[in-house]
Design an enzyme around this catalytic site. Sequence first.
Site, PDB file in Angstrom:
ATOM      1  N   TYR A 114       0.830  -1.206   0.000  1.00  0.00           N
ATOM      2  CA  TYR A 114       0.000   0.000   0.000  1.00  0.00           C
ATOM      3  C   TYR A 114       0.865   1.256   0.000  1.00  0.00           C
ATOM      4  CZ  TYR A 114      -3.366   3.584   0.991  1.00  0.00           C
ATOM      5  OH  TYR A 114      -4.126   4.717   0.885  1.00  0.00           O
ATOM      6  N   TRP A 116       1.237   5.552  -1.962  1.00  0.00           N
ATOM      7  CA  TRP A 116       0.880   6.468  -3.036  1.00  0.00           C
ATOM      8  C   TRP A 116       1.841   6.442  -4.219  1.00  0.00           C
ATOM      9  CZ3 TRP A 116      -2.099  11.279  -3.691  1.00  0.00           C
ATOM     10  CH2 TRP A 116      -3.355  11.168  -3.091  1.00  0.00           C
TER      11      TRP A 116
HETATM   12  N1  LIG Z   1      -2.566   8.829  11.963  1.00  0.00           N
HETATM   13  C1  LIG Z   1      -2.904   8.839  10.663  1.00  0.00           C
HETATM   14  N2  LIG Z   1      -2.291   8.011   9.813  1.00  0.00           N
HETATM   15  C2  LIG Z   1      -2.624   8.031   8.500  1.00  0.00           C
HETATM   16  C3  LIG Z   1      -3.616   8.916   8.024  1.00  0.00           C
HETATM   17  C4  LIG Z   1      -4.248   9.778   8.955  1.00  0.00           C
HETATM   18  O1  LIG Z   1      -5.149  10.560   8.606  1.00  0.00           O
HETATM   19  N3  LIG Z   1      -3.862   9.715  10.262  1.00  0.00           N
HETATM   20  N4  LIG Z   1      -3.928   8.926   6.696  1.00  0.00           N
HETATM   21  C5  LIG Z   1      -3.715   7.690   5.955  1.00  0.00           C
HETATM   22  C6  LIG Z   1      -3.857   7.886   4.517  1.00  0.00           C
HETATM   23  S1  LIG Z   1      -5.338   8.575   4.003  1.00  0.00           S
HETATM   24  C7  LIG Z   1      -2.936   7.475   3.610  1.00  0.00           C
HETATM   25  S2  LIG Z   1      -3.320   7.561   1.937  1.00  0.00           S
HETATM   26  C8  LIG Z   1      -1.662   6.876   4.031  1.00  0.00           C
HETATM   27  C9  LIG Z   1      -0.472   7.268   3.110  1.00  0.00           C
HETATM   28  O2  LIG Z   1       0.571   6.406   3.305  1.00  0.00           O
HETATM   29  P1  LIG Z   1       1.693   6.143   2.187  1.00  0.00           P
HETATM   30  O3  LIG Z   1       1.130   6.287   0.818  1.00  0.00           O
HETATM   31  O4  LIG Z   1       2.385   4.877   2.528  1.00  0.00           O
HETATM   32  O5  LIG Z   1       2.651   7.367   2.465  1.00  0.00           O
HETATM   33  P2  LIG Z   1       3.761   8.066   1.568  1.00  0.00           P
HETATM   34  O6  LIG Z   1       4.575   8.872   2.486  1.00  0.00           O
HETATM   35  O7  LIG Z   1       3.116   8.774   0.422  1.00  0.00           O
HETATM   36  O8  LIG Z   1       4.626   6.834   1.052  1.00  0.00           O
HETATM   37  C10 LIG Z   1       5.001   6.674  -0.274  1.00  0.00           C
HETATM   38  C11 LIG Z   1       6.425   6.146  -0.321  1.00  0.00           C
HETATM   39  O9  LIG Z   1       6.715   5.782  -1.663  1.00  0.00           O
HETATM   40  C12 LIG Z   1       8.003   6.274  -2.027  1.00  0.00           C
HETATM   41  N5  LIG Z   1       7.976   6.479  -3.475  1.00  0.00           N
HETATM   42  C13 LIG Z   1       7.484   7.526  -4.176  1.00  0.00           C
HETATM   43  N6  LIG Z   1       7.632   7.335  -5.496  1.00  0.00           N
HETATM   44  C14 LIG Z   1       8.211   6.123  -5.643  1.00  0.00           C
HETATM   45  C15 LIG Z   1       8.630   5.371  -6.778  1.00  0.00           C
HETATM   46  O10 LIG Z   1       8.477   5.760  -7.920  1.00  0.00           O
HETATM   47  N7  LIG Z   1       9.190   4.145  -6.536  1.00  0.00           N
HETATM   48  C16 LIG Z   1       9.372   3.659  -5.278  1.00  0.00           C
HETATM   49  N8  LIG Z   1       9.909   2.454  -5.147  1.00  0.00           N
HETATM   50  N9  LIG Z   1       9.006   4.378  -4.184  1.00  0.00           N
HETATM   51  C17 LIG Z   1       8.439   5.580  -4.373  1.00  0.00           C
HETATM   52  C18 LIG Z   1       8.181   7.539  -1.234  1.00  0.00           C
HETATM   53  O11 LIG Z   1       9.555   7.835  -1.067  1.00  0.00           O
HETATM   54  C19 LIG Z   1       7.469   7.182   0.080  1.00  0.00           C
HETATM   55  O12 LIG Z   1       8.347   6.627   1.010  1.00  0.00           O
HETATM   56  O13 LIG Z   1      -1.374   7.264   5.380  1.00  0.00           O
HETATM   57  C20 LIG Z   1      -2.433   6.934   6.275  1.00  0.00           C
HETATM   58  N10 LIG Z   1      -2.008   7.174   7.658  1.00  0.00           N
HETATM   59  N1  LIG Z   2      -1.158  18.759   1.954  1.00  0.00           N
HETATM   60  C1  LIG Z   2      -1.631  17.496   1.932  1.00  0.00           C
HETATM   61  N2  LIG Z   2      -2.862  17.262   1.420  1.00  0.00           N
HETATM   62  C2  LIG Z   2      -3.350  15.995   1.403  1.00  0.00           C
HETATM   63  C3  LIG Z   2      -2.591  14.898   1.876  1.00  0.00           C
HETATM   64  C4  LIG Z   2      -1.296  15.187   2.421  1.00  0.00           C
HETATM   65  O1  LIG Z   2      -0.579  14.287   2.882  1.00  0.00           O
HETATM   66  N3  LIG Z   2      -0.860  16.482   2.431  1.00  0.00           N
HETATM   67  N4  LIG Z   2      -3.095  13.626   1.818  1.00  0.00           N
HETATM   68  C5  LIG Z   2      -4.186  13.357   0.881  1.00  0.00           C
HETATM   69  C6  LIG Z   2      -4.871  12.103   1.212  1.00  0.00           C
HETATM   70  S1  LIG Z   2      -4.086  10.647   0.859  1.00  0.00           S
HETATM   71  C7  LIG Z   2      -6.107  12.055   1.726  1.00  0.00           C
HETATM   72  S2  LIG Z   2      -6.866  10.547   1.965  1.00  0.00           S
HETATM   73  C8  LIG Z   2      -6.847  13.269   2.064  1.00  0.00           C
HETATM   74  C9  LIG Z   2      -7.518  13.150   3.422  1.00  0.00           C
HETATM   75  O2  LIG Z   2      -8.470  14.136   3.576  1.00  0.00           O
HETATM   76  P1  LIG Z   2      -9.213  14.284   4.985  1.00  0.00           P
HETATM   77  O3  LIG Z   2      -9.466  12.962   5.557  1.00  0.00           O
HETATM   78  O4  LIG Z   2     -10.386  15.171   4.796  1.00  0.00           O
HETATM   79  O5  LIG Z   2      -8.067  15.046   5.783  1.00  0.00           O
HETATM   80  P2  LIG Z   2      -7.726  15.333   7.319  1.00  0.00           P
HETATM   81  O6  LIG Z   2      -6.687  16.390   7.254  1.00  0.00           O
HETATM   82  O7  LIG Z   2      -7.424  14.072   8.022  1.00  0.00           O
HETATM   83  O8  LIG Z   2      -9.062  15.885   7.926  1.00  0.00           O
HETATM   84  C10 LIG Z   2      -9.700  17.084   7.512  1.00  0.00           C
HETATM   85  C11 LIG Z   2     -10.192  17.824   8.728  1.00  0.00           C
HETATM   86  O9  LIG Z   2     -11.177  17.053   9.407  1.00  0.00           O
HETATM   87  C12 LIG Z   2     -11.254  17.526  10.752  1.00  0.00           C
HETATM   88  N5  LIG Z   2     -11.746  16.444  11.597  1.00  0.00           N
HETATM   89  C13 LIG Z   2     -11.043  15.369  12.039  1.00  0.00           C
HETATM   90  N6  LIG Z   2     -11.860  14.564  12.778  1.00  0.00           N
HETATM   91  C14 LIG Z   2     -13.084  15.150  12.793  1.00  0.00           C
HETATM   92  C15 LIG Z   2     -14.354  14.797  13.375  1.00  0.00           C
HETATM   93  O10 LIG Z   2     -14.510  13.768  14.018  1.00  0.00           O
HETATM   94  N7  LIG Z   2     -15.392  15.635  13.129  1.00  0.00           N
HETATM   95  C16 LIG Z   2     -15.261  16.762  12.404  1.00  0.00           C
HETATM   96  N8  LIG Z   2     -16.356  17.501  12.196  1.00  0.00           N
HETATM   97  N9  LIG Z   2     -14.080  17.127  11.879  1.00  0.00           N
HETATM   98  C17 LIG Z   2     -13.020  16.329  12.051  1.00  0.00           C
HETATM   99  C18 LIG Z   2      -9.831  17.959  11.105  1.00  0.00           C
HETATM  100  O11 LIG Z   2      -9.865  19.179  11.843  1.00  0.00           O
HETATM  101  C19 LIG Z   2      -9.130  18.074   9.757  1.00  0.00           C
HETATM  102  O12 LIG Z   2      -8.488  19.327   9.541  1.00  0.00           O
HETATM  103  O13 LIG Z   2      -5.973  14.378   2.089  1.00  0.00           O
HETATM  104  C20 LIG Z   2      -5.204  14.485   0.888  1.00  0.00           C
HETATM  105  N10 LIG Z   2      -4.583  15.794   0.885  1.00  0.00           N
HETATM  106 MO   LIG Z   3      -5.253   8.935   1.745  1.00  0.00          MO
END
Ligand SMILES: Nc1nc2c(c(=O)[nH]1)N[C@H]1C(S)=C(S)[C@@H](COP(=O)(O)OP(=O)(O)OC[C@H]3O[C@@H](n4cnc5c(=O)[nH]c(N)nc54)[C@H](O)[C@@H]3O)O[C@H]1N2
Ligand SMILES: Nc1nc2c(c(=O)[nH]1)N[C@H]1C(S)=C(S)[C@@H](COP(=O)(O)OP(=O)(O)OC[C@H]3O[C@@H](n4cnc5c(=O)[nH]c(N)nc54)[C@H](O)[C@@H]3O)O[C@H]1N2
Ligand SMILES: [Mo]
Length: 773
Positions: A114, A116
Amino acid sequence: MTEQIRRYPSLSHWGAYTAVVEGGRLIACEPFERDSAPSGILRSMPAMVHSPLRVDRPAVRKGWLRDRHLSDGVERGRDGYVEIGWDEALALVHSELQRVRAEHGSEAIFGGSYGWSSAGRLHHARTQTHRFLNAGGGCTNQAGNYSWGTAQFLLPHVIGSYTPVTGRVTDWNSVAGHTRLLIAFGGMPLRNTQITSGGAGDHPAGGQIARARAAGVEFVVISPTRGDVPPGSQARWIPIRPNTDTALMLAMMQALIADGIQDEAFLQTHCVGYAALRDYLMGEADGRPKTPEWAQAICDVPAATIRELARQARQTRSLLTCAWSLQRAHHGEQPYWACVALAAALGHVGLPGGGFAFGHASMNGVGNPRMELAGPAMGSGRNPTGSAIPVARFTDMLLLPGQAYEFNGRESVYPDIRMVYWAGGNPFHHQQDLNRLERAWRRPQTIVAHEIWWTPMARRSDIVLPATTTLERNDIGGSTRDRYVFAMHQALAPVGSSRNDFDIYRELAALGGYEQAFTEGRDEMAWVRHIYESMAQEWRDRGHAAPGFEAFWRRSYTEIPEPARPFVLFEEFRRDPQANPLRTPSGRIELYSEKIAGFGYADCPPHPAWLAPAEWLGASEAARWPLHLLTPQPAGKLHSQMDGGRASVELKIQGREALRISPADAASRGIGQHDVVKVYNARGACLAVALIDADLKPGVVALPTGAWFDPAGEELELHGNPNVLTMDAGTSRLTQGSSAQSALVEVARWHDAAPAVRALELPAIDRLDGGRA
Ligand SMILES: Nc1nc2c(c(=O)[nH]1)N[C@H]1C(S)=C(S)[C@@H](COP(=O)(O)OP(=O)(O)OC[C@H]3O[C@@H](n4cnc5c(=O)[nH]c(N)nc54)[C@H](O)[C@@H]3O)O[C@H]1N2
Ligand SMILES: Nc1nc2c(c(=O)[nH]1)N[C@H]1C(S)=C(S)[C@@H](COP(=O)(O)OP(=O)(O)OC[C@H]3O[C@@H](n4cnc5c(=O)[nH]c(N)nc54)[C@H](O)[C@@H]3O)O[C@H]1N2
Ligand SMILES: [Mo]
């Protein structure tokens, strides 16, 4: 003689850009000329592409090199590394794959991988990993995602589809033209709209919000922080306790029914199960009516506000939108189901600018007016083992082989994993309860990773193969949320001895005798052309012009026009539910699901309900851990990607991630601005730096994700990685989503000297040329 400056079109998840190259080095990333709000993350790239943190050569963990699959997994994360040549490295990986397949079966290889990866669709590392492992006999995969995985498995039961979380919602043209009241649960933090999975040519969210406001749309933001109010929206902020939106939504619906102003006709003609839900709301079932007063005690929003908001949303054209964060919490099914139910009672579903939506500011491009045409896509083949676990349950899988678990109505058993293969993800970023993951991570015999940088994931792998960045290869990218498709021209020679993931897998497939099955006879440019032509053919079949490949590649992008008519979610279903049924068992919106009832899950009953999460401010544990920790997406990076880059480092304070805390909570703990603090609970502890924030509801603290994991043992993480504190439990047995947003903590001032962060320095490596890093 001065070096010539060259420019190459490229693309990242944070936007399209021109790579400016001088003397073989990336010196700048200039945003795409049509981007109305380019992301600052582009500034991080030049230094990161040439960073000393790049994995230079294939490297093997010392203990694994000595003892191979019998090595002690406890050493992962502590051991040093030895560089080896590519041929030797590939031979090691190949023989280990063969050994595991022969001795334990392909299911024993965990290839979910898993993450991005990159925006280019050909070189998307996770896709290539799946293609390679599938072609070689299969693996154990992961189903769903962290982003909106709970919604993905809930919504098909409720509305027959999960496309509203892929961005296909009533579009901004319809909103500006018709919505009068837009209620955003979880707010609309523009920080998150920097990102599109697959990249984008424009970042329109801020502009669309301002345009809607100018057209008279009234915004209401329901969130624990005023920071979720987007500039230009003039939104009214209603503070709420985290994880309690379900109670607020149910009480709004109850108030409508109590006043007799619910849209009874819509509930009768377009929904099933209203009677059962009404009985629950009115307290017929349990003697407790879900009144605004009942909800106030749970969510801390005044009952009068709840009543008034319900009436206003009924009387005027209203749109409800829920951030994805709401479903990334324990029992995260409930707010999404409750939102659909409330929208049904409000009666605007399927009308212009009305109804429900998800994630308007969770990602760039949600609600973007775009024709429904294919984007560039690369298939990953079929997994012959058919084995897959719910994405966020992989720590359980590693710890509990053979144990039964429930998922969406089916019982399965966790496989016994011997080998882990990861490329394009960082589990030591994304997984909850990282101390638990560290313990689980010791169990596999062999862990292989392809990485660009020495990330926490790379530092915990046995064999690390250096991967190129996007700039070092040709590719094609784009997303169905954006109106552009981009050519990505190779701008740099591979840095160090890095190789493309595709080439690494091609060579491994050749060693295994299945190169042809993996490549289908195509090299890099043949694949880029093939991906483009498949997409273009689909466009043409549907009556849309698409340039030939050569013209596209030369011009470097192609654009889809805006659709002539605004898209309104469920417009046809609204007009005639018999002729245009939803793909639910009843063909209607299911406010009560017989199917879910049949599963008999106490943690996901057959209609939306308030179920207290395991951790929230109303839990008895709050006496010991009195603060609710939110872990929002980081403003200066994508997850952990380029944590050491400028845009990320500028937001750290004294090299650590900033913890937002309310003035009252800081004062009562003797914490001053920019003090180092320890954030802790029974699962772990990390250091962070206090950022006192008057916009935060007291009782709530926020620590963004993404700081490279830097544990000094299980007791203390040094960099501010919140996942040492989060709870690793499925949202429910129905969807098994991530419960990242449900964690209680305590915060204390750190009085000692704070140990230095080491995650952004190189680990110990014995160099191939005899040196040492
Ligand atoms: N506490 C908490 N944890 C969360 C979340 C949260 O809201 N709260 N959000 C979750 C969500 S929504 C997501 S999507 C995940 C994201 O979790 P990940 O997608 O695992 O996070 P990234 O840091 O984007 O990791 C991508 C990795 O791929 C590597 N990479 C990039 N390009 C390439 C490539 O071309 N080749 C190879 N081999 N490697 C590459 C980068 O260096 C990086 O280390 O995290 C989740 N974790
Ligand atoms: N800059 C930046 N942008 C990103 C990403 C990143 O790593 N960096 N990651 C991308 C990815 S993979 C994803 S999946 C999306 C995730 O998108 P989201 O899941 O929407 O992102 P979050 O920042 O976790 O949450 C948005 C807001 O929800 C509010 N919130 C949290 N819990 C609660 C709750 O229980 N109730 C209410 N009402 N509000 C709450 C928080 O204050 C927070 O600022 O973001 C994407 N956008
Ligand atoms: Mo995500």
